[in-house]
Design a protein around this motif. Structure first.
Motif, PDB file in Angstrom:
ATOM      1  N   MET A   1       0.847  -1.204   0.000  1.00 30.33           N
ATOM      2  CA  MET A   1       0.000   0.000   0.000  1.00 30.33           C
ATOM      3  C   MET A   1       0.875   1.244   0.000  1.00 30.33           C
ATOM      4  SD  MET A   1      -3.146   0.957   2.568  1.00 30.33           S
ATOM      5  CE  MET A   1      -2.132   1.186   4.025  1.00 30.33           C
ATOM      6  N   ARG A   2       0.614   2.146  -0.935  1.00 31.24           N
ATOM      7  CA  ARG A   2       1.344   3.410  -0.969  1.00 31.24           C
ATOM      8  C   ARG A   2       0.798   4.341   0.107  1.00 31.24           C
ATOM      9  NH1 ARG A   2       0.762   3.856  -7.291  1.00 31.24           N
ATOM     10  NH2 ARG A   2      -0.901   5.274  -6.691  1.00 31.24           N
ATOM     11  N   ILE A   3       1.622   5.334   0.462  1.00 25.98           N
ATOM     12  CA  ILE A   3       1.209   6.296   1.481  1.00 25.98           C
ATOM     13  C   ILE A   3       1.589   7.698   1.029  1.00 25.98           C
ATOM     14  CG2 ILE A   3       3.362   5.906   2.767  1.00 25.98           C
ATOM     15  CD1 ILE A   3       1.764   6.612   5.317  1.00 25.98           C
ATOM     16  N   SER A   4       0.644   8.635   1.165  1.00 23.85           N
ATOM     17  CA  SER A   4       0.865  10.009   0.739  1.00 23.85           C
ATOM     18  C   SER A   4       0.393  10.976   1.805  1.00 23.85           C
ATOM     19  CB  SER A   4       0.130  10.294  -0.580  1.00 23.85           C
ATOM     20  OG  SER A   4       0.686   9.535  -1.639  1.00 23.85           O
ATOM     21  N   ILE A   5       0.981  12.156   1.812  1.00 26.34           N
ATOM     22  CA  ILE A   5       0.629  13.204   2.764  1.00 26.34           C
ATOM     23  C   ILE A   5      -0.244  14.242   2.067  1.00 26.34           C
ATOM     24  CG2 ILE A   5       2.687  14.629   2.311  1.00 26.34           C
ATOM     25  CD1 ILE A   5       1.109  14.001   5.789  1.00 26.34           C
ATOM     26  N   ILE A 241      -9.569   8.313  12.168  1.00 29.80           N
ATOM     27  CA  ILE A 241      -8.955   7.052  12.563  1.00 29.80           C
ATOM     28  C   ILE A 241      -7.797   7.338  13.516  1.00 29.80           C
ATOM     29  CG2 ILE A 241      -9.592   5.820  10.464  1.00 29.80           C
ATOM     30  CD1 ILE A 241      -6.717   6.265   9.483  1.00 29.80           C
ATOM     31  N   GLY A 242      -7.364   6.304  14.228  1.00 30.21           N
ATOM     32  CA  GLY A 242      -6.217   6.423  15.117  1.00 30.21           C
ATOM     33  C   GLY A 242      -6.635   6.610  16.550  1.00 30.21           C
ATOM     34  N   GLY A 243      -5.886   7.430  17.250  1.00 29.58           N
ATOM     35  CA  GLY A 243      -6.056   7.647  18.679  1.00 29.58           C
ATOM     36  C   GLY A 243      -4.783   7.265  19.380  1.00 29.58           C
ATOM     37  N   SER A 244      -4.496   5.975  19.418  1.00 31.03           N
ATOM     38  CA  SER A 244      -3.220   5.464  19.883  1.00 31.03           C
ATOM     39  C   SER A 244      -2.483   4.859  18.691  1.00 31.03           C
ATOM     40  CB  SER A 244      -3.424   4.394  20.954  1.00 31.03           C
ATOM     41  OG  SER A 244      -4.018   3.237  20.386  1.00 31.03           O
ATOM     42  N   LYS A 245      -1.192   4.581  18.889  1.00 30.41           N
ATOM     43  CA  LYS A 245      -0.424   3.963  17.809  1.00 30.41           C
ATOM     44  C   LYS A 245      -0.997   2.598  17.453  1.00 30.41           C
ATOM     45  CE  LYS A 245       4.305   2.781  16.444  1.00 30.41           C
ATOM     46  NZ  LYS A 245       5.736   2.786  16.838  1.00 30.41           N
ATOM     47  N   ALA A 249      -2.416   1.528  13.834  1.00 31.73           N
ATOM     48  CA  ALA A 249      -1.891   0.352  13.131  1.00 31.73           C
ATOM     49  C   ALA A 249      -3.022  -0.582  12.707  1.00 31.73           C
ATOM     50  CB  ALA A 249      -0.895  -0.386  14.031  1.00 31.73           C
ATOM     51  N   GLU A 250      -4.020  -0.726  13.570  1.00 32.55           N
ATOM     52  CA  GLU A 250      -5.175  -1.563  13.236  1.00 32.55           C
ATOM     53  C   GLU A 250      -5.929  -0.996  12.033  1.00 32.55           C
ATOM     54  OE1 GLU A 250      -9.319  -3.075  15.380  1.00 32.55           O
ATOM     55  OE2 GLU A 250      -7.689  -2.248  16.591  1.00 32.55           O
ATOM     56  N   ALA A 251      -6.066   0.341  11.981  1.00 33.64           N
ATOM     57  CA  ALA A 251      -6.743   0.967  10.844  1.00 33.64           C
ATOM     58  C   ALA A 251      -5.945   0.786   9.556  1.00 33.64           C
ATOM     59  CB  ALA A 251      -6.949   2.451  11.129  1.00 33.64           C
ATOM     60  N   VAL A 252      -4.625   0.894   9.628  1.00 34.09           N
ATOM     61  CA  VAL A 252      -3.781   0.686   8.456  1.00 34.09           C
ATOM     62  C   VAL A 252      -3.991  -0.723   7.907  1.00 34.09           C
ATOM     63  CG1 VAL A 252      -1.393   0.499   7.642  1.00 34.09           C
ATOM     64  CG2 VAL A 252      -2.071   2.409   9.111  1.00 34.09           C
ATOM     65  N   ASP A 253      -3.972  -1.717   8.783  1.00 31.71           N
ATOM     66  CA  ASP A 253      -4.194  -3.099   8.347  1.00 31.71           C
ATOM     67  C   ASP A 253      -5.580  -3.259   7.727  1.00 31.71           C
ATOM     68  OD1 ASP A 253      -1.689  -3.812   9.228  1.00 31.71           O
ATOM     69  OD2 ASP A 253      -2.392  -4.607  11.145  1.00 31.71           O
ATOM     70  N   ALA A 254      -6.567  -2.561   8.290  1.00 34.22           N
ATOM     71  CA  ALA A 254      -7.931  -2.663   7.766  1.00 34.22           C
ATOM     72  C   ALA A 254      -8.040  -2.031   6.379  1.00 34.22           C
ATOM     73  CB  ALA A 254      -8.911  -2.007   8.730  1.00 34.22           C
ATOM     74  N   VAL A 287       3.124   1.727   8.001  1.00 29.14           N
ATOM     75  CA  VAL A 287       2.900   1.221   6.647  1.00 29.14           C
ATOM     76  C   VAL A 287       4.096   0.398   6.170  1.00 29.14           C
ATOM     77  CG1 VAL A 287       2.476   1.871   4.236  1.00 29.14           C
ATOM     78  CG2 VAL A 287       1.379   3.138   6.101  1.00 29.14           C
ATOM     79  N   ARG A 288       5.293   0.868   6.528  1.00 30.89           N
ATOM     80  CA  ARG A 288       6.529   0.191   6.143  1.00 30.89           C
ATOM     81  C   ARG A 288       7.379  -0.052   7.381  1.00 30.89           C
ATOM     82  NH1 ARG A 288       6.660   4.187   1.759  1.00 30.89           N
ATOM     83  NH2 ARG A 288       5.434   3.268   0.074  1.00 30.89           N
TER      84      ARG A 288
END
Length: 289
Positions: A1-5, A241-245, A249-254, A287-288
């Motif tokens: 998965m690519r990631i952009s800002i 999304i998020g809140g804690s690390k 991370a769970e949202a990234v996997d989802a 992500v990486r």
């Protein structure tokens, strides 16, 4: 998965440039910028940078990363002008531009600037014709479109983009018509949403592709939500999304499980200066690893 800002448009250009440079230096894939002229809120005096000018500047000043519009509103510019702008930015960047486009929506901009904002059905009809003009001018030697809203006749647009073809991304969430337009015309699709929403709408897009006989994997899926790296989630009527690390991370996997090809991270809750860069590094590490 690519990631952009996605740097917010209401900050000084110097901050946007620093964020883009940090992204390029640390391994992010892209930088996106929104196309608006004022806030969609009561804070109308808050400054907003113009999208096309910023993308050309970032593309010239920052190496490696892709840059893209998120997304150009069709009501603001004639599609032939958009095609020429896109080809020029692609030339400036050496083939690193993605043209994101949408039907247009923000009411106060249209009211204040005297730009027509038709009913949604008309807007989509106009948008479809605009896509025919844009794709033709970017990809064909000459283009003729004689539509109800746009007319171009044996039209040329040179130079062409460096990329063959320059990718066209459509921002869309409407499941009945707009995702059908994505299926017919897009190389990439974008929408706001948490992973469950993206999974649902992506399945709808797949069905539209099946109905017209297109391979759905030809359309890359991109998505964003307001992102919190370490702190409480704000109570907002937008995806967060998020809140804690661990939660992030769970949202990234989802998102990966939902088939998202590129996750776009708005910088609004990432802090400023060194705090922002640290937050970006944390996000990138998820992500990486």
């Amino acid at each position: 998965m690519r990631i952009s800002i996605w740097p917010g448009a209401s900050q000084p250009y110097g901050d946007v440039l620093e964020t883009a440079r940090h992204a390029a230096e640390t391994g992010w894939d892209g930088v996106w910028f929104a196309d608006h002229f004022m806030p969609n809120s009561a804070e109308l005096e808050r400054p907003v940078l113009e999208c096309g000018s910023v993308l050309a500047a970032i593309g010239a000043a920052v190496p490696r990363v892709r840059v893209g519009s998120l997304v150009y509103g069709n009501t603001y510019r004639h599609p032939a002008v958009v095609a020429n702008m896109a080809a020029t930015v692609d030339q400036i960047t050496g083939g690193r531009f993605t043209l994101g486009v949408g039907a247009g929506w923000q009411i106060n901009e249209h009211e204040q600037y005297g730009i027509e904002l038709p009913p949604i059905g008309v807007r989509i009809d106009r948008f479809v014709e605009a896509l025919q003009v844009i794709r033709g001018l970017l990809r064909e030697p000459r283009t003729t479109v004689h539509g109800k809203y746009y007319t171009v006749t044996d039209a040329v647009s040179e130079p062409k983009p460096v990329q063959t073809p320059l990718p066209v991304m459509i921002g869309a969430k409407g499941e009945k018509r707009m995702l059908r337009v994505v299926a017919e015309y897009a190389d990439m699709w974008n929408t706001w949403g948490t992973p469950d929403v993206i999974a649902h709408k992506s399945a709808v897009l797949d069905r539209h592709c099946a109905e017209i006989g297109r391979n759905p994997r030809e359309i890359l899926r991109t998505a964003q939500a307001l992102t919190v790296v370490d702190g409480p989630l704000p109570d907002l009527p937008m995806p967060v999304i998020g809140g804690s690390k661990a939660e992030l991370a769970e949202a990234v996997d989802a998102y990966r499980e939902a088939g998202v090809d590129e996750w776009i991270v708005p910088d609004v809750f990432l802090g400023k200066g060194a705090d922002r860069f640290h937050a970006m590094d944390v996000v990138l590490s998820l992500v990486r690893p």
